[in-house]
Design a protein around this motif. Structure first.
Motif, PDB file in Angstrom:
ATOM      1  N   ALA A  45       0.866  -1.164   0.007  1.00 18.79           N
ATOM      2  CA  ALA A  45       0.086   0.033  -0.153  1.00 18.79           C
ATOM      3  C   ALA A  45       0.977   1.124  -0.046  1.00 18.79           C
ATOM      4  O   ALA A  45       0.374   2.244  -0.023  1.00 18.79           O
ATOM      5  CB  ALA A  45      -1.019  -0.194   1.084  1.00 18.79           C
ATOM      6  N   HIS A  76       2.898   2.397   2.487  1.00 21.39           N
ATOM      7  CA  HIS A  76       2.794   3.052   3.565  1.00 21.39           C
ATOM      8  C   HIS A  76       4.218   2.812   4.316  1.00 21.39           C
ATOM      9  O   HIS A  76       4.737   2.146   5.298  1.00 21.39           O
ATOM     10  CB  HIS A  76       1.954   2.305   4.818  1.00 21.39           C
ATOM     11  N   GLN A  96       0.867   4.628  -3.803  1.00 17.06           N
ATOM     12  CA  GLN A  96      -0.027   3.659  -3.526  1.00 17.06           C
ATOM     13  C   GLN A  96      -0.122   2.484  -4.521  1.00 17.06           C
ATOM     14  O   GLN A  96      -0.398   2.757  -5.959  1.00 17.06           O
ATOM     15  CB  GLN A  96      -1.522   3.901  -3.126  1.00 17.06           C
ATOM     16  N   CYS A 139      -5.414  -1.422   0.744  1.00 13.01           N
ATOM     17  CA  CYS A 139      -4.970  -1.938   1.951  1.00 13.01           C
ATOM     18  C   CYS A 139      -6.124  -2.478   2.484  1.00 13.01           C
ATOM     19  O   CYS A 139      -7.118  -1.735   2.977  1.00 13.01           O
ATOM     20  CB  CYS A 139      -4.406  -1.161   3.116  1.00 13.01           C
ATOM     21  N   CYS A 144      -3.888  -1.976   8.142  1.00 14.60           N
ATOM     22  CA  CYS A 144      -3.860  -0.659   7.632  1.00 14.60           C
ATOM     23  C   CYS A 144      -2.871   0.300   8.497  1.00 14.60           C
ATOM     24  O   CYS A 144      -2.678   1.480   7.948  1.00 14.60           O
ATOM     25  CB  CYS A 144      -5.157  -0.203   7.056  1.00 14.60           C
TER      26      CYS A 144
END
Length: 301
Positions: A97, A99, A141, A145, A149
């Motif tokens: 994702a 992150h 991204q 997610c 998350c």
């Protein structure tokens, strides 16, 4: 990219003769791999004639010269995660994702160029893919997610390194960026140089309808089995493919047939991986696209 566009255009033609029901445009789905049999399936028919034209135009072409003197990986060089990655599903979801947080300073190249070193000792200077460009690709991204998350990954160090990859000129040592992520003993590595764009073969016949066209996915370690994606419609059955070989190049031909199910065909475009067995290892031979005659390198998986 042009080859893939041609494939997509051919799929539209392919599906045109099939009864369809109105559906929204769908993302390609990749069913199970169709494995190669013990024997080579030699190309026949109109596709074989087209493949012969493509391979005949290859020797002495600008594309062949570039292939023999440029940097064209024969394996997926998107990334090299450490063995055993990821620690858990939450880490994997966070990675996919994007992150990812940066807790260090990124190295900056002064010249903006870097070198690829081939097995014969020759070197090729190419534009460097910056560490920032790598980070941007990671934090952009790439998938939704669904779980984990709240998890985020932290990059604590970035440094240059090298790795060895198979190319059209044999083994080559290429520069990479090594990203250290908290919780992992070994770094995640990413190429600091990208494959060159294959030139068009000249004088190749005009691009033909892509019926039978494929996109190379991977090459087996012994070079005897190539895996390629075969595009087809939702009402088609994918059959074992065929191969046209010369001492300089290889063309893979996908085969499909309408499924006689009596049901209406939807607008879903599929892409199935199929194995193609060669009569001898691929070696330095190029895999050429049936539609455009361009040399292909493995598509990221």
């Amino acid at each position: 990219m042009r080859g893939r566009i041609a494939v997509a255009a051919a799929l539209v033609l392919l599906l045109g003769g099939c009864a369809s029901t109105p559906t929204s445009k769908s993302t390609a789905v990749r069913p199970s791999l169709i494995t190669a049999g013990p024997e080579v399936r030699t190309a026949t028919g109109e596709a074989a004639r087209r493949a012969a034209e493509v391979t005949a135009a290859w020797p002495g072409s600008a594309a062949q010269q570039a292939w023999e003197h440029g940097y064209f990986p024969l394996q997926d060089t998107t990334e090299w995660p450490p063995e055993g990655a990821f620690r858990d599903g939450a880490d994997k979801a966070a990675y996919l994702a994007g992150h990812i947080d940066l807790a260090t300073t990124l190295p900056v190249s002064v010249s903006g160029t870097t070198e690829v070193t081939f097995a014969d000792g020759s070197r090729l200077a190419l534009p460097q893919r910056s560490a920032k460009a790598v980070l941007d690709s990671l934090t952009r991204q790439r998938s939704a997610c669904a779980t984990g998350c709240d998890t985020r990954l932290t990059v604590t160090a970035v440094q240059p390194g090298t790795t060895t990859v198979a190319t059209s000129r044999g083994q080559a040592v290429i520069p990479v960026w090594e990203f250290t992520i908290t919780g992992y003993d070994r770094p995640f590595r990413y190429p600091a140089v990208l494959s060159q764009a294959p030139a068009r073969t000249t004088p190749v016949p005009d691009p033909a309808p892509a019926a039978g066209a494929t996109t190379l996915r991977s090459v087996s370690a012994d070079g005897l089995v190539l895996t390629a994606f075969v595009p087809h419609g939702g009402c088609d059955t994918v059959r074992p493919g065929e191969v046209h070989e010369t001492d300089r190049a290889v063309v893979l031909i996908g085969r499909t047939a309408p499924t006689k199910s009596g049901r209406p065909c939807n607008d879903l475009l599929l892409s199935t991986p199929v194995e193609f067995r060669l009569s001898r290892p691929l070696g330095a031979r190029a895999v050429l696209g049936l539609a455009d005659g361009r040399p292909q390198t493995p598509a990221p998986q």
